[in-house]
Design a protein around this motif. Structure first.
Motif, PDB file in Angstrom:
ATOM      1  N   THR A 102      28.541  59.444  -7.304  1.00 57.21           N
ATOM      2  CA  THR A 102      28.484  58.905  -8.664  1.00 57.21           C
ATOM      3  C   THR A 102      29.598  59.420  -9.571  1.00 57.21           C
ATOM      4  OG1 THR A 102      26.095  58.642  -8.465  1.00 57.21           O
ATOM      5  CG2 THR A 102      27.016  58.560 -10.680  1.00 57.21           C
ATOM      6  N   VAL A 136      32.295  56.859 -11.342  1.00 57.91           N
ATOM      7  CA  VAL A 136      32.482  56.759 -12.793  1.00 57.91           C
ATOM      8  C   VAL A 136      33.933  57.041 -13.168  1.00 57.91           C
ATOM      9  CG1 VAL A 136      31.846  57.747 -15.017  1.00 57.91           C
ATOM     10  CG2 VAL A 136      30.084  57.330 -13.297  1.00 57.91           C
ATOM     11  N   GLU A 144      25.785  53.438 -14.704  1.00 57.79           N
ATOM     12  CA  GLU A 144      25.756  54.770 -15.309  1.00 57.79           C
ATOM     13  C   GLU A 144      25.969  54.738 -16.826  1.00 57.79           C
ATOM     14  OE1 GLU A 144      26.371  54.982 -11.094  1.00 57.79           O
ATOM     15  OE2 GLU A 144      27.537  53.939 -12.637  1.00 57.79           O
ATOM     16  N   ASP A 158      24.484  54.367 -19.674  1.00 60.15           N
ATOM     17  CA  ASP A 158      23.180  54.371 -20.331  1.00 60.15           C
ATOM     18  C   ASP A 158      23.251  55.333 -21.510  1.00 60.15           C
ATOM     19  OD1 ASP A 158      20.563  54.662 -21.173  1.00 60.15           O
ATOM     20  OD2 ASP A 158      19.723  54.681 -19.151  1.00 60.15           O
ATOM     21  N   TRP A 215      29.186  63.192 -16.205  1.00 57.34           N
ATOM     22  CA  TRP A 215      30.232  62.193 -16.394  1.00 57.34           C
ATOM     23  C   TRP A 215      30.049  61.365 -17.675  1.00 57.34           C
ATOM     24  CZ3 TRP A 215      26.612  61.954 -12.393  1.00 57.34           C
ATOM     25  CH2 TRP A 215      25.579  61.042 -12.575  1.00 57.34           C
ATOM     26  N   SER A 216      28.911  61.481 -18.325  1.00 63.44           N
ATOM     27  CA  SER A 216      28.583  60.596 -19.444  1.00 63.44           C
ATOM     28  C   SER A 216      29.521  60.717 -20.643  1.00 63.44           C
ATOM     29  CB  SER A 216      27.135  60.823 -19.881  1.00 63.44           C
ATOM     30  OG  SER A 216      26.241  60.542 -18.826  1.00 63.44           O
ATOM     31  N   ASP A 275      24.036  68.493 -12.750  1.00 67.90           N
ATOM     32  CA  ASP A 275      23.893  67.046 -12.850  1.00 67.90           C
ATOM     33  C   ASP A 275      22.445  66.646 -13.092  1.00 67.90           C
ATOM     34  OD1 ASP A 275      23.969  66.275  -9.267  1.00 67.90           O
ATOM     35  OD2 ASP A 275      22.848  67.745 -10.426  1.00 67.90           O
ATOM     36  N   GLU A 328      19.331  65.247 -14.926  1.00 69.66           N
ATOM     37  CA  GLU A 328      19.241  64.185 -15.916  1.00 69.66           C
ATOM     38  C   GLU A 328      18.688  64.721 -17.224  1.00 69.66           C
ATOM     39  OE1 GLU A 328      17.318  59.705 -16.246  1.00 69.66           O
ATOM     40  OE2 GLU A 328      16.793  61.034 -14.593  1.00 69.66           O
TER      41      GLU A 328
END
Length: 257
Positions: A94, A98, A125, A127, A134-135, A176, A178
């Motif tokens: 992931t 990204v 991803e 969201d 990575w957000s 990582d 959530e």
């Protein structure tokens, strides 16, 4: 050594990587390190060459985003898009997927295709209510494209989400794991009580183990210790690479080591 210096002194890190490549040029991690340090110093042609070599030796696509960015760095946005499209994104981890989306979006921006640049970032991803490592970069990239499109309100929203995600990840150093974002409210996920019950059940099962089990366990532990000693005696490829990069010397000189 190179990995420790790359943030503080990319040029010096690059020198260490070059020295290592002259002595261990057939080892994948050495070529990868050289490619990364070349990218950090702005030598995109060398970075691209070394990362291609790394991929050929290792069979991995985990540096595909840097390869795309390196193509952009030497002014070949078309080749950058071709490079990114050539990999199976579903097979990527992931964070790599990204990073590739962000790099592909940048290549679209290089060509002036703002809508396509925005489309490259439309991935699962994206969201705004969940944050992973990575957000922040993903949210910020979307905000930048929206700003270029003149969609100011949306750009401000995603820029704010990027800040909130970065702050949340800074507070909760769970890797990582959530994290749910409710502006100022951060909720982490915790193990269910059922997991705790299973742990208790396992402990109870150990207490009821038949006689002689402890002796067998002792034998297994001795065998494991022998295996560990044997493993420590034989240096691995990673150990040799660390020595070439000078990391062993740094550890030996560290009084806390």
């Amino acid at each position: 050594m190179a990995s420790r210096l790359i943030d503080e002194d990319p040029a010096l890190a690059h020198e260490h990587a070059l020295a290592a490549s002259r002595r261990a040029g057939r080892i994948a991690i050495v070529r990868e390190t050289l490619g990364i340090t070349a990218y950090a110093t702005g030598d995109f042609a060398l970075a691209l060459r070394e990362l291609r070599t790394y991929r050929r030796i290792s069979g991995k696509d985990d540096q595909i985003a840097l390869m795309v960015d390196s193509e952009r760095g030497i002014g070949r946005s078309d080749r950058a898009l071709e490079t990114g499209r050539a990999v199976d994104r579903s097979a990527l981890d992931t964070p790599v997927r990204v990073a590739l989306a962000i790099a592909m979006s940048g290549a679209r921006l290089d060509q002036g295709d703002l809508e396509l640049a925005l489309g490259e970032l439309e991935i699962p991803e994206l969201d705004p209510d969940r944050a992973f490592e990575w957000s922040p970069a993903l949210f910020a990239a979307r905000a930048a494209v929206l700003e270029d499109l003149g969609r100011t309100d949306e750009a401000e929203f995603w820029a704010h989400r990027a800040e909130v995600a970065a702050e949340a990840l800074g507070v909760d150093e769970a890797g990582d794991e959530e994290i749910f974002i409710e502006d100022s409210l951060i909720e982490g996920e915790f193990p269910d009580d059922e997991d705790g019950a299973q742990s208790v059940a396992a402990a109870t099962s150990d207490d009821l183990a038949p006689e002689g089990a402890e002796e067998e366990s002792d034998v297994e532990e001795e065998s494991a210790s022998d295996d560990d000693a044997s493993a420590e005696a034989d240096p691995t490829v990673e150990d040799e690479v660390r020595e070439l990069l000078g990391e062993d010397e740094v550890e030996d000189s560290d009084p806390e080591a």
